[in-house]
Design an enzyme around this catalytic site. Structure first.
Site, PDB file in Angstrom:
ATOM      1  N   GLN A  89      12.826 -37.139 -55.429  1.00  0.00           N
ATOM      2  CA  GLN A  89      12.505 -38.029 -56.537  1.00  0.00           C
ATOM      3  C   GLN A  89      12.835 -39.502 -56.265  1.00  0.00           C
ATOM      4  OE1 GLN A  89      14.356 -35.108 -59.501  1.00  0.00           O
ATOM      5  NE2 GLN A  89      12.746 -36.031 -60.739  1.00  0.00           N
TER       6      GLN A  89
ATOM      7  N   ASN B  39      19.123 -26.049 -57.468  1.00  0.00           N
ATOM      8  CA  ASN B  39      18.908 -26.640 -58.778  1.00  0.00           C
ATOM      9  C   ASN B  39      17.807 -25.883 -59.512  1.00  0.00           C
ATOM     10  OD1 ASN B  39      19.211 -28.899 -60.796  1.00  0.00           O
ATOM     11  ND2 ASN B  39      17.028 -29.071 -60.336  1.00  0.00           N
ATOM     12  N   GLU B  40      18.122 -25.377 -60.684  1.00  0.00           N
ATOM     13  CA  GLU B  40      17.133 -24.798 -61.585  1.00  0.00           C
ATOM     14  C   GLU B  40      16.190 -23.799 -60.918  1.00  0.00           C
ATOM     15  OE1 GLU B  40      15.153 -28.036 -63.578  1.00  0.00           O
ATOM     16  OE2 GLU B  40      16.945 -28.542 -64.722  1.00  0.00           O
TER      17      GLU B  40
ATOM     18  N   TYR C  47      18.366 -30.105 -71.834  1.00  0.00           N
ATOM     19  CA  TYR C  47      17.537 -31.205 -72.345  1.00  0.00           C
ATOM     20  C   TYR C  47      17.120 -31.071 -73.797  1.00  0.00           C
ATOM     21  CZ  TYR C  47      17.120 -33.199 -67.703  1.00  0.00           C
ATOM     22  OH  TYR C  47      17.407 -33.784 -66.508  1.00  0.00           O
TER      23      TYR C  47
ATOM     24  N   GLU D  83      22.998 -31.977 -65.828  1.00  0.00           N
ATOM     25  CA  GLU D  83      21.881 -32.850 -66.204  1.00  0.00           C
ATOM     26  C   GLU D  83      21.735 -32.863 -67.712  1.00  0.00           C
ATOM     27  OE1 GLU D  83      17.954 -32.201 -64.510  1.00  0.00           O
ATOM     28  OE2 GLU D  83      18.846 -31.847 -62.538  1.00  0.00           O
TER      29      GLU D  83
ATOM     30  N   TRP E 249      21.060 -37.677 -66.589  1.00  0.00           N
ATOM     31  CA  TRP E 249      19.856 -37.704 -65.769  1.00  0.00           C
ATOM     32  C   TRP E 249      18.989 -38.829 -66.298  1.00  0.00           C
ATOM     33  CZ3 TRP E 249      18.652 -35.367 -61.306  1.00  0.00           C
ATOM     34  CH2 TRP E 249      17.361 -35.617 -60.833  1.00  0.00           C
TER      35      TRP E 249
ATOM     36  N   GLU F 131       8.925 -38.324 -61.391  1.00  0.00           N
ATOM     37  CA  GLU F 131       9.200 -37.229 -62.320  1.00  0.00           C
ATOM     38  C   GLU F 131       8.188 -36.085 -62.102  1.00  0.00           C
ATOM     39  OE1 GLU F 131      11.581 -36.207 -64.083  1.00  0.00           O
ATOM     40  OE2 GLU F 131      10.599 -34.813 -65.442  1.00  0.00           O
ATOM     41  N   TRP F 132       8.183 -35.565 -60.873  1.00  0.00           N
ATOM     42  CA  TRP F 132       7.382 -34.389 -60.524  1.00  0.00           C
ATOM     43  C   TRP F 132       5.937 -34.512 -61.012  1.00  0.00           C
ATOM     44  CZ3 TRP F 132      10.278 -32.852 -56.851  1.00  0.00           C
ATOM     45  CH2 TRP F 132      11.659 -32.849 -56.973  1.00  0.00           C
TER      46      TRP F 132
HETATM   47  C1  GBH Z   1      14.991 -31.205 -64.532  1.00  0.00           C
HETATM   48  O1  GBH Z   1      13.993 -30.323 -64.860  1.00  0.00           O
HETATM   49  C2  GBH Z   1      14.988 -31.460 -63.053  1.00  0.00           C
HETATM   50  O2  GBH Z   1      16.132 -30.907 -62.438  1.00  0.00           O
HETATM   51  C3  GBH Z   1      14.883 -32.903 -62.704  1.00  0.00           C
HETATM   52  O3  GBH Z   1      14.535 -33.035 -61.362  1.00  0.00           O
HETATM   53  C4  GBH Z   1      13.908 -33.570 -63.617  1.00  0.00           C
HETATM   54  O4  GBH Z   1      13.663 -34.887 -63.237  1.00  0.00           O
HETATM   55  C5  GBH Z   1      14.481 -33.524 -65.012  1.00  0.00           C
HETATM   56  O5  GBH Z   1      14.893 -32.262 -65.371  1.00  0.00           O
HETATM   57  C6  GBH Z   1      13.553 -34.051 -66.085  1.00  0.00           C
HETATM   58  O6  GBH Z   1      12.457 -33.217 -66.266  1.00  0.00           O
HETATM   59  O7  GBH Z   1       5.151 -30.671 -69.080  1.00  0.00           O
HETATM   60  O8  GBH Z   1       5.604 -29.119 -70.882  1.00  0.00           O
HETATM   61  O9  GBH Z   1       4.663 -28.319 -68.821  1.00  0.00           O
HETATM   62  C7  GBH Z   1      14.002 -29.900 -66.190  1.00  0.00           C
HETATM   63  C8  GBH Z   1      12.892 -28.962 -66.392  1.00  0.00           C
HETATM   64  C9  GBH Z   1      10.598 -29.098 -65.854  1.00  0.00           C
HETATM   65  C10 GBH Z   1      11.423 -29.519 -68.048  1.00  0.00           C
HETATM   66  C11 GBH Z   1       9.262 -29.654 -66.230  1.00  0.00           C
HETATM   67  C12 GBH Z   1      10.103 -30.056 -68.433  1.00  0.00           C
HETATM   68  C13 GBH Z   1       7.760 -30.015 -68.061  1.00  0.00           C
HETATM   69  C14 GBH Z   1       7.113 -28.961 -68.884  1.00  0.00           C
HETATM   70  N1  GBH Z   1      11.669 -29.656 -66.654  1.00  0.00           N
HETATM   71  N2  GBH Z   1       9.057 -29.480 -67.666  1.00  0.00           N
HETATM   72  S1  GBH Z   1       5.516 -29.286 -69.435  1.00  0.00           S
END
Ligand code: GBH
Length: 461
Positions: A16, A160-161, A305, A370, A414, A421-422
């Site tokens: 990231q 992680n996760e 979260y 986080e 976090w 952000e993925w």
């Molecule tokens: C974490 O994931 C990660 O560890 C971290 O890298 C990331 O930056 C951070 O949290 C914030 O997301 O768009 O409705 O399909 C937390 C899990 C994965 C939750 C992706 C939200 C999107 C779901 N996250 N998810 S959706």
């Protein structure tokens, strides 16, 4: 209010923030491959915050916040370009040595994650997390890291996760490696991740703990869940079922029984029967001749979260995790949405989850590894909402400690920086520091919420 040695931290992960995706002999990871695929619209981490070159700027941010701890992850493919210890990339070792040494010189303790979503592509080509071979490969990588950095790193997270890796990578296909194999692969991948984690923990325990005196865990993410209609027994059952499929999926094997929650297995097996799937259970089993998974964590690492209301789902004849769970999740309209639609702000959920963890898993030491709040444009530097979010959330943590007696060892916001952000690319900003991705210098500027967090830390440490 907070214990004397409370860890005040912030986190990032390698893919990231680092950039330098092929700098100095780094091998490609599944995220490099995933983002470079034709048709991907959310960008990539090729440069990102360029922390590979700008680490010292990050260190300034860390010092400006007054953190006692910094959570980072190691890029497996930067250290071991083909994933194996046959080829060690010394430039990668040097990079992380500098990061760790600089932190310690500034009196900041590193918490290091070995795996934050970025498998070396070379291992993906051999089956990745679906292959049982990955367990030993991960263990070798982990031992290499303990050996190389463990004289200075005392807090380790293996994976992680695993929930997110399995569900988003193999069920929904929105994260690397982008596979959509609903109802099958996520269970297998999670299983191999648990086995890999356990093996690495045992390695640490046998070969490094006595000398290095550190702690090892894995980061488990979970929402807090409430029945959609309070007191409604179907909704309470649905809640329990979903909790088993999220937190319980990983926490039961590691902290409670050494196996998956019974309601998870029976829900999956019932659904298999209903769909006429006849093979062995889609949820793998742990074997007695393997190193046990139970007890392989020295603390509970929680990524929290958001919260959800839960009720039973409508029946489905499609094989998927969703149909196995048989629940529907709804948002409480009183919880504001932070930025991305999934992030309903519910600080009270963290306190409830901490209490639940205390009661269910025999009062472990917990680190909140986080927790955060994101902006989606227009970006405000004076982000009052996020400042309020951090104040409220940290107050809930204080209540969990004081009123509920939860043994909380630290809190990691976090994230230190706005970053990749993925699947949301750069549109979703979690940073305590703004990063200007348009500017070649990638300048970092503190948000109001960063100043607020610094104040909170100063007041309590
Ligand atoms: C974490 O994931 C990660 O560890 C971290 O890298 C990331 O930056 C951070 O949290 C914030 O997301 O768009 O409705 O399909 C937390 C899990 C994965 C939750 C992706 C939200 C999107 C779901 N996250 N998810 S959706």
């Amino acid at each position: 209010m907070f214990p004397r040695y409370f860890a005040w931290g912030a986190g990032t992960s390698a893919y990231q923030i680092e950039g330098g995706w092929q700098a100095d002999g780094k091998g490609p990871s599944i995220w490099d491959a995933f983002c470079h695929r034709a048709g991907v619209t959310f960008g990539d981490g090729d440069v990102s915050c360029n922390s590979y070159e700008l680490w010292e700027k990050d260190l300034e941010c860390i010092q400006q916040l007054g953190l006692t701890h910094y959570r980072l992850s190691l890029s497996w493919a930067r250290l071991l370009p083909d994933g194996t210890t046959q080829h060690i990339n010394q430039k990668g070792v040097q990079y992380y040595n500098k990061v760790i040494n600089d932190l310690l010189a500034c009196n900041v303790s590193p918490m290091v994650t070995l795996y934050h979503f970025d498998l070396p592509q070379a291992l993906q080509a051999q089956g990745g997390w679906k292959s049982p071979e990955i367990v030993k490969l991960f263990d070798s990588y982990a031992k290499f890291c303990f050996q190389t950095f463990g004289n200075r790193v005392k807090l380790w997270l293996t994976i992680n996760e695993p929930y997110v890796c399995a569900k988003f990578g193999y069920e929904d296909g929105i994260h690397a490696p982008g596979l959509k194999e609903p109802g099958i692969s996520a269970y297998l991948v999670a299983h191999n991740m648990l086995r890999a984690h356990a093996m690495a923990w045992h390695s640490y325990d046998s070969f490094y703990r006595a000398k290095q005196k550190g702690k090892v865990s894995l980061a488990i993410n979970s929402d807090w869940l409430e029945p959609s209609l309070s007191g409604c027994s179907e909704d309470i059952d649905a809640c329990e079922r979903l909790l088993a499929f999220t937190l319980g999926w990983f926490a039961w094997p590691v902290f409670k029984t050494g196996d998956y929650p019974e309601i998870m297995r029976s829900a999956i097996d019932d659904q298999s029967k209903k769909l006429g799937y006849n093979g062995s259970s889609r949820l793998p089993s742990f074997f007695k001749d393997e190193p046990p998974v139970l007890g392989t964590a020295d603390f509970f690492a929680l990524n929290y979260y958001t919260s959800r209301k839960v009720k039973p789902g409508r029946g489905s004849d499609v094989m998927s995790m969703k149909s196995d769970r048989g629940v529907e999740e709804v948002l409480d309209p009183s919880w504001p949405i932070s930025g991305p639609p999934w992030l309903a702000v519910a600080p009270h959920g963290l306190r409830n989850l901490l209490k639940y963890i205390k009661d269910t898993f025999n009062n472990p030491a917990v680190y909140i590894t986080e927790n955060g709040f994101a902006q989606v444009g227009p970006l405000l530097m004076e982000d009052a909402e996020r400042s309020g979010f951090y104040k409220n959330t940290i107050m809930e943590v204080a209540k969990a400690i004081q009123e509920d007696g939860v043994d909380v060892g630290g809190y990691f916001a976090w994230s230190l920086l706005d970053n990749f952000e993925w699947a949301d690319g750069y549109s979703v900003r979690f940073g305590l520091f703004h990063v200007n991705f348009e500017d070649a210098k990638l300048s970092r500027t503190i948000y109001q919420s960063g100043r607020e967090y610094a104040k909170i830390i100063l007041k309590h440490k």
